[in-house]
Design an enzyme around this catalytic site. Structure first.
Site, PDB file in Angstrom:
ATOM      1  NE  ARG A  94     -14.814  15.942 -17.278  1.00  0.00           N
ATOM      2  CZ  ARG A  94     -13.634  15.546 -16.820  1.00  0.00           C
ATOM      3  NH1 ARG A  94     -12.920  16.341 -16.052  1.00  0.00           N
ATOM      4  NH2 ARG A  94     -13.183  14.363 -17.109  1.00  0.00           N
TER       5      ARG A  94
ATOM      6  NE  ARG B 254      -5.191   8.628 -14.775  1.00  0.00           N
ATOM      7  CZ  ARG B 254      -6.163   9.213 -15.449  1.00  0.00           C
ATOM      8  NH1 ARG B 254      -7.049   8.476 -16.097  1.00  0.00           N
ATOM      9  NH2 ARG B 254      -6.279  10.512 -15.478  1.00  0.00           N
TER      10      ARG B 254
ATOM     11  CG  HIS C 129     -11.019  10.717 -21.951  1.00  0.00           C
ATOM     12  ND1 HIS C 129      -9.929   9.886 -22.050  1.00  0.00           N
ATOM     13  CD2 HIS C 129     -10.643  11.690 -21.101  1.00  0.00           C
ATOM     14  CE1 HIS C 129      -8.945  10.331 -21.294  1.00  0.00           C
ATOM     15  NE2 HIS C 129      -9.369  11.422 -20.685  1.00  0.00           N
TER      16      HIS C 129
ATOM     17  CG  ASN D 142     -13.858  20.082 -15.686  1.00  0.00           C
ATOM     18  OD1 ASN D 142     -14.075  19.430 -14.658  1.00  0.00           O
ATOM     19  ND2 ASN D 142     -13.025  19.686 -16.622  1.00  0.00           N
TER      20      ASN D 142
ATOM     21  CD  GLU E 108     -12.439  16.775 -22.902  1.00  0.00           C
ATOM     22  OE1 GLU E 108     -11.304  17.278 -22.905  1.00  0.00           O
ATOM     23  OE2 GLU E 108     -12.768  15.847 -22.155  1.00  0.00           O
TER      24      GLU E 108
END
Ligand code: ADP
Length: 404
Positions: free
Chosen positions: A94, A244, A183, A7, A387
């Protein structure tokens, strides 16, 4: 067969090495602050059944040097787990944005690289460093099959009613402005976990999966497929997150621009980095905010109210979208570990069939755990996400499809 998962972010590389088919990574690590004055590599490996760790501070100029260092550690006499770099059969990368083209993990070729580059304006902070990781890994591991696993892929099954915005058609037709969702790897992983745990086939299971980490999104899953999700054109939409804003009336942007004379980069920074929980409390770590709330801090209380109410509203909306829900799944840092958030999200949903058990809910989930009361028609599960493992699994599936 060994699969390396990478990643690659703008200043970091996260990695995990798996033996294909195994759940436990042989080694994991993180290279941080690449290109800064002082970088760091943290490496963890399981050697002879024992966990060994190493942290090294040094200057790492770029991703190439970072990944070279990772390779050296994987091959190291003391803390390494590989005899030869050639033992790595495949690398799963990823990649955040795959646009409308990629709904499946895909072997990387020139075409894919070009497509990911073309999509960079949609994910300016992610796709370019993801590509950098691919380039460097292809150089360092020329014999390994390189596979891209996209964050957006799982959501490509959404119907147009869910992914189109009510703005003029040419903005979708010519510019691709629509809901993409993110996601996806995590939502898919917990969906498969829930299907297996509940003993219900993937194509029959209906879920609402809430991934609540620093970034947060919630997905409606029908028959194992995403049919709606809270993040949109970008990862800014939907739930309240660490920094956010989540959903916001777009007219706020006009006001910020015209009345407060803010530029687009300033508004971007405001909504992505200075809003959400940090905007409401000055903290972005939910543990700190919960501590403040427990001490009677009003700001922290309001922020948690806004945070949990937003999730509850989405759950209600997705119940309406799905008609029937087998389980609500909480995952990621907050979803797995915050009894407070889970409890306040579910309060008031009893009439809709969600009844939490206070004692069962009072846990940090290290494995799949049922949290609902015995008489709850809908199950509530906490499922640790993984993940990296999902990327490794999807990479393996692609290899097997290609060889079979
Ligand atoms: P990322 O999106 O960076 O992968 P994580 O999934 O690790 O993030 O989630 C990070 C968030 O989880 C942080 O806000 C952290 O405060 C929260 N978190 C972790 N443990 C707990 C806990 N025990 N209680 C409440 N929140 C927690």
């Amino acid at each position: 067969m060994k699969i390396l998962v990478i990643n690659s972010g703008s200043s970091s590389i996260k990695y995990s090495l798996f033996d294909a088919g195994e759940q436990q990574a042989l080694a994991t690590g993180l290279v941080e602050r690449i290109g800064e004055d002082s970088s760091r590599i943290k490496h963890q490996a399981v050697i002879d059944g024992k966990s060994r760790q190493l942290t090294r501070d040094l200057v790492i100029e770029d991703h190439r040097q970072g990944l070279k260092l990772v390779t050296e550690l994987l091959l190291d006499d003391q803390i390494g787990v590989l005899a030869s770099a050639a033992d790595i059969t495949a690398i799963g990368h990823r990649v955040v944005h795959g646009g409308e083209r990629y709904s499946q993990p895909t072997v990387i070729d020139d075409d894919l690289i070009e497509a990911v580059r073309t999509l960079a304006p949609f994910a300016p902070l992610h796709n370019p460093p993801n590509l950098q990781g691919i380039e460097v890994a292809s150089e360092l591991f020329p014999d390994a099959t390189q596979v891209a696993v996209f964050d957006t892929a799982f959501h490509q099954s959404m119907p147009a009613a869910a992914y189109r915005y009510a703005i003029p058609n040419y903005l979708y037709d010519d510019h691709g402005i629509r809901v993409y969702g993110f996601h996806g790897t995590s939502h898919l992983y917990v969906t498969k976990q829930a299907s297996q745990y509940l003993g219900k086939p993937l194509d029959e299971i209906n879920l609402i999966t809430a991934h609540l980490g620093n970034g947060a999104s919630i997905t409606a899953v029908r028959g194992g497929k995403s049919v709606d999700t809270s993040m949109g054109f970008s990862p800014l939409a939907g739930l309240v997150m660490g920094t956010r804003s989540g959903d916001l009336d777009p007219a706020v942007l006009f006001f910020l621009g015209t009345k407060l004379a803010m530029s687009f980069p300033e508004i971007d920074r405001l909504l992505n980095k200075q809003s959400g929980m940090i905007g409401l409390t000055g903290n972005n770590d939910l543990r700190d905010i919960e501590d403040r709330q427990a001490e009677g801090d009003d700001q922290a209380q309001l922020a948690l109210d806004v945070y949990t109410y937003r999730i509850k509203k989405y759950i209600g909306a997705y119940m309406a979208a799905l008609g029937h829900v087998d389980a609500i799944v909480f995952t990621a840092g907050v979803g797995e570990n915050s009894p407070y958030v889970r409890w306040h999200v579910c309060q008031g949903l009893e009439g809709l069939g969600v009844i939490l058990d206070a004692d069962k809910n009072d846990i940090l989930a290290r494995e799949i755990t049922e949290l609902q009361a015995n008489d709850s028609p809908i199950k509530v599960l906490a499922i640790p996400t993984n993940e990296e493992l999902e990327i490794a699994r999807q990479t393996l599936e692609v290899l097997q499809e290609n060889s079979g």
